[in-house]
Design a protein around this motif. Structure first.
Motif, mmCIF file in Angstrom:
data_model
loop_
_atom_site.group_PDB
_atom_site.id
_atom_site.type_symbol
_atom_site.label_atom_id
_atom_site.label_comp_id
_atom_site.label_asym_id
_atom_site.label_seq_id
_atom_site.Cartn_x
_atom_site.Cartn_y
_atom_site.Cartn_z
ATOM 1 N N ARG A 209 0.826 -1.217 0.000
ATOM 2 C CA ARG A 209 0.000 0.000 0.000
ATOM 3 C C ARG A 209 0.855 1.260 0.000
ATOM 4 O O ARG A 209 0.476 2.271 -0.606
ATOM 5 C CB ARG A 209 -0.932 -0.008 1.213
ATOM 6 N N ARG A 210 1.997 1.219 0.682
ATOM 7 C CA ARG A 210 2.864 2.399 0.705
ATOM 8 C C ARG A 210 3.278 2.817 -0.702
ATOM 9 O O ARG A 210 3.215 3.985 -1.074
ATOM 10 C CB ARG A 210 4.118 2.130 1.550
ATOM 11 N N THR A 211 3.738 1.849 -1.482
ATOM 12 C CA THR A 211 4.196 2.174 -2.834
ATOM 13 C C THR A 211 3.048 2.598 -3.733
ATOM 14 O O THR A 211 3.173 3.538 -4.524
ATOM 15 C CB THR A 211 4.944 0.978 -3.439
ATOM 16 N N ILE A 212 1.908 1.924 -3.626
ATOM 17 C CA ILE A 212 0.751 2.304 -4.443
ATOM 18 C C ILE A 212 0.295 3.713 -4.092
ATOM 19 O O ILE A 212 -0.012 4.526 -4.975
ATOM 20 C CB ILE A 212 -0.392 1.289 -4.251
ATOM 21 N N ARG A 213 0.262 4.011 -2.809
ATOM 22 C CA ARG A 213 -0.157 5.346 -2.372
ATOM 23 C C ARG A 213 0.805 6.409 -2.910
ATOM 24 O O ARG A 213 0.382 7.486 -3.356
ATOM 25 C CB ARG A 213 -0.208 5.374 -0.846
ATOM 26 N N ALA A 214 2.089 6.123 -2.875
ATOM 27 C CA ALA A 214 3.070 7.077 -3.402
ATOM 28 C C ALA A 214 2.892 7.278 -4.896
ATOM 29 O O ALA A 214 2.955 8.417 -5.400
ATOM 30 C CB ALA A 214 4.485 6.576 -3.099
ATOM 31 N N HIS A 222 -1.446 3.430 -14.039
ATOM 32 C CA HIS A 222 -1.846 2.229 -14.765
ATOM 33 C C HIS A 222 -1.490 1.010 -13.918
ATOM 34 O O HIS A 222 -0.392 0.935 -13.362
ATOM 35 C CB HIS A 222 -1.116 2.137 -16.110
ATOM 36 N N MET A 223 -2.411 0.061 -13.838
ATOM 37 C CA MET A 223 -2.166 -1.154 -13.056
ATOM 38 C C MET A 223 -2.574 -2.372 -13.877
ATOM 39 O O MET A 223 -3.683 -2.433 -14.407
ATOM 40 C CB MET A 223 -2.945 -1.125 -11.739
ATOM 41 N N GLY A 224 -1.677 -3.345 -13.988
ATOM 42 C CA GLY A 224 -1.982 -4.558 -14.728
ATOM 43 C C GLY A 224 -2.966 -5.427 -13.985
ATOM 44 O O GLY A 224 -2.945 -5.528 -12.757
ATOM 45 N N MET A 233 -3.953 -9.460 -5.942
ATOM 46 C CA MET A 233 -3.477 -8.984 -4.639
ATOM 47 C C MET A 233 -3.136 -7.498 -4.716
ATOM 48 O O MET A 233 -3.453 -6.720 -3.815
ATOM 49 C CB MET A 233 -2.248 -9.784 -4.200
ATOM 50 N N LEU A 234 -2.482 -7.119 -5.803
ATOM 51 C CA LEU A 234 -2.098 -5.725 -5.982
ATOM 52 C C LEU A 234 -3.336 -4.830 -6.007
ATOM 53 O O LEU A 234 -3.381 -3.783 -5.352
ATOM 54 C CB LEU A 234 -1.321 -5.593 -7.288
ATOM 55 N N LEU A 235 -4.336 -5.242 -6.763
ATOM 56 C CA LEU A 235 -5.551 -4.448 -6.866
ATOM 57 C C LEU A 235 -6.260 -4.343 -5.514
ATOM 58 O O LEU A 235 -6.766 -3.280 -5.153
ATOM 59 C CB LEU A 235 -6.483 -5.061 -7.914
ATOM 60 N N ALA A 236 -6.277 -5.430 -4.767
ATOM 61 C CA ALA A 236 -6.913 -5.392 -3.446
ATOM 62 C C ALA A 236 -6.237 -4.377 -2.536
ATOM 63 O O ALA A 236 -6.902 -3.697 -1.746
ATOM 64 C CB ALA A 236 -6.876 -6.779 -2.815
ATOM 65 N N PHE A 410 5.539 -4.826 -4.766
ATOM 66 C CA PHE A 410 6.072 -5.863 -3.883
ATOM 67 C C PHE A 410 7.521 -5.563 -3.472
ATOM 68 O O PHE A 410 8.065 -6.233 -2.596
ATOM 69 C CB PHE A 410 6.013 -7.226 -4.566
ATOM 70 N N ILE A 411 8.159 -4.570 -4.135
ATOM 71 C CA ILE A 411 9.568 -4.295 -3.870
ATOM 72 C C ILE A 411 9.701 -3.330 -2.697
ATOM 73 O O ILE A 411 9.513 -2.125 -2.815
ATOM 74 C CB ILE A 411 10.260 -3.720 -5.113
ATOM 75 N N ASP A 412 10.016 -3.882 -1.573
ATOM 76 C CA ASP A 412 10.236 -3.170 -0.322
ATOM 77 C C ASP A 412 10.906 -4.194 0.577
ATOM 78 O O ASP A 412 10.454 -5.341 0.651
ATOM 79 C CB ASP A 412 8.892 -2.708 0.258
ATOM 80 N N ARG A 413 12.007 -3.831 1.232
ATOM 81 C CA ARG A 413 12.745 -4.838 1.999
ATOM 82 C C ARG A 413 11.845 -5.538 3.021
ATOM 83 O O ARG A 413 11.922 -6.751 3.191
ATOM 84 C CB ARG A 413 13.950 -4.213 2.702
ATOM 85 N N ARG A 414 10.992 -4.777 3.683
ATOM 86 C CA ARG A 414 10.125 -5.388 4.684
ATOM 87 C C ARG A 414 9.154 -6.367 4.054
ATOM 88 O O ARG A 414 8.862 -7.427 4.616
ATOM 89 C CB ARG A 414 9.371 -4.286 5.437
ATOM 90 N N VAL A 415 8.667 -6.038 2.879
ATOM 91 C CA VAL A 415 7.747 -6.923 2.170
ATOM 92 C C VAL A 415 8.457 -8.189 1.714
ATOM 93 O O VAL A 415 7.977 -9.309 1.916
ATOM 94 C CB VAL A 415 7.114 -6.197 0.966
ATOM 95 N N VAL A 416 9.615 -8.015 1.077
ATOM 96 C CA VAL A 416 10.351 -9.167 0.551
ATOM 97 C C VAL A 416 10.765 -10.105 1.685
ATOM 98 O O VAL A 416 10.618 -11.326 1.591
ATOM 99 C CB VAL A 416 11.579 -8.700 -0.253
#
Length: 476
Positions: A209-214, A222-224, A233-236, A410-416
């Motif tokens: 959510r952090r990256t999407i919000r940014a 645009h979102m695939g 999952m991304l859309l949710a 999905f690219i965030d150290r905490r997420v990965v």
């Protein structure tokens, strides 16, 4: 004929102490004894006394979900004994970025946790791609011969030119010494107990959510969307910015389900949606794509992210994709292995469907020697992330249409780190999708996922097991 370098290498960067040439119009920055040239956004990196000691390149997302556009101040002066503090400050960010820090005795280039702003190094410098590195130093980059097949890629730091090495995820380039050093996941992450799963899932959702919000803070994105789990999952996780979303789906010949599900979701949720037709690009475009990506793979993705996006989506917008979610899901080899099954370079090469030539075995063995593990399932996640994602998916992002900003939430150290620690059984059953979608946007659960015809549920795994002829190929 190739376009001029400023266009050919748009969205890239090059770093050197003696660059012979720089693409016209690119900004140049002094970082210690190094010159950084790029057309990407750059934020200064400062030491505690306010002196410039580095540059943060690209689209870095702060812990509060904003695009960093102000200097990053390190908590300690950059020295080998303060490296952990420096790295913690850098990796507090998500997004797509690289960071160069150059001070006396500390000259390093770091990548984001997915290597999505990929880099190579050699000839006394570093750059996004080997072709740009060679052009800036007036050298010739050796293209692969024969060309790589459709799914081919170079892993474990290899490129098609033996004088140029890829910077692998979780390693930094030692700019002074000219090599790479692992700085994260020295030990493969260990799968957590079931009791920790809810907290890990919350960490994953928060980071996405952090990256999407940014991305959405500056306008439409645009979102695939496909019939798969990762894009769902991304859309949710994007529900809070739904008014900024414009969905897209590539109409590959075998993607009828993707198009049908994408259209159904967009209609039901009231979201704009574009179906992007797929056509084989000209030979000139194929070559342009290969040069632009540094011959990191095949030209196949020029059909969708380069030509398709460029012709059918509005330019200048962030382009969000579900790449990277695979690490949170089961690896097919796990169906026939146990947590203590040993893995060898030869098995990995079989997984890549690559011949076990001595130089390939040697490269993978060096990578193996750089990590220890006690849990084979967790090691498989690391092997996939650093080799398949970092050496294939990351470099291909340079083949995105010019003007678009490719981002992988999905690219965030905490997420990965959280995805890699999910229990093996949880990953095998792809339960992460149910949990993220159920909590974030439960209405999306009503749409089907793409399955192999006639194989619902657990039978999919049986099918996969029977279809593979060797143990090694279960790692795909």
């Amino acid at each position: 004929m190739l376009p001029p370098p400023a266009r050919l290498y748009a969205g890239q960067f090059v770093l050197g102490t003696a660059l012979s040439r720089v693409p016209e119009g690119w900004a140049e920055y002094a970082v210690g004894r190094w010159t950084l040239a790029t057309d990407l956004p750059v934020c200064s990196v400062l030491d505690p006394d306010g002196r410039t000691v580095g540059a943060l390149i690209g689209f870095a997302v702060t812990p509060d979900g904003a695009v960093r556009d102000t200097p990053l101040t390190l908590p300690e002066p950059p020295r080998p004994d303060t490296a952990t503090a420096v790295e913690d400050a850098v990796y507090a960010h998500g997004g797509r970025f690289a960071c160069v820090v150059a001070a006396d005795g500390f000259e390093r280039l770091y990548l984001d946790p997915g290597g999505t702003l990929a880099a190579v190094y050699g000839w006394g410098g570093a750059a996004s791609t080997g072709t740009l590195l060679a052009w800036a130093h007036e050298r010739t980059f050796r293209a692969p011969s024969p060309p790589l097949p459709r799914d081919g890629f170079f892993y474990a730091g290899r490129t098609s030119d033996p004088e140029v090495q890829r910077l692998v995820i979780n390693h930094y380039a030692d700019l002074a010494a000219g090599g790479a050093v692992r700085h994260h996941w020295n030990e493969a992450p260990v799968c957590a107990p079931d009791s920790e799963t809810p907290a890990l899932v919350r960490e994953i959702a928060d980071g996405i959510r952090r990256t999407i919000r940014a991305a959405a803070s500056r306008g439409p994105v645009h979102m695939g969307i496909t019939a798969g789990r990762d894009s769902r999952m991304l859309l949710a996780c994007a529900r809070e910015v739904r008014d900024a979303l414009h969905l897209y789906t590539f109409a590959h010949p075998s993607s009828g389900a993707d198009v049908a599900v994408g259209r159904a979701i967009s209609r039901k949720m009231g979201l704009p949606h574009t179906v992007i037709p797929i056509e084989t690009p000209s030979e000139a475009t194929q070559e342009e794509y290969l040069v632009r990506t540094g011959y990191a793979g095949h030209w196949g993705k020029a059909m969708d992210f380069y030509v398709g996006v460029g012709e059918h989506l509005a330019p200048g917008r962030p382009l969000l994709s579900g790449f990277g979610g695979e690490i949170a899901r089961g690896n097919r080899m796990q169906y026939v292995l146990t947590p203590d099954t040993p893995i060898t370079p030869e098995m990995m090469l079989d997984r890549y469907e690559d011949a076990a030539l001595p130089e390939r075995v040697e490269a993978l063995q060096r990578w193996f020697d750089g990590v220890t593990w006690t849990d084979t399932f967790a090691f498989l996640a690391q092997a996939y992330w650093e080799n398949r994602f970092g050496c294939w998916a990351g470099p291909h992002l340079y083949g995105t249409a010019q003007g678009a900003t490719p981002l992988v939430p999905f690219i965030d150290r905490r997420v990965v780190d959280a995805m890699a620690r999910l229990p093996a059984a949880y990953r095998l059953e792809s339960r992460i999708a149910d949990d993220l979608i159920g909590a974030g946007w439960p209405e999306l659960e009503q749409f089907p996922y793409q399955r192999r015809p006639g194989l619902p549920g657990f039978a999919v795994r049986v099918y996969d097991a029977v279809r593979r002829r060797t143990v090694g190929r279960f790692m795909r």
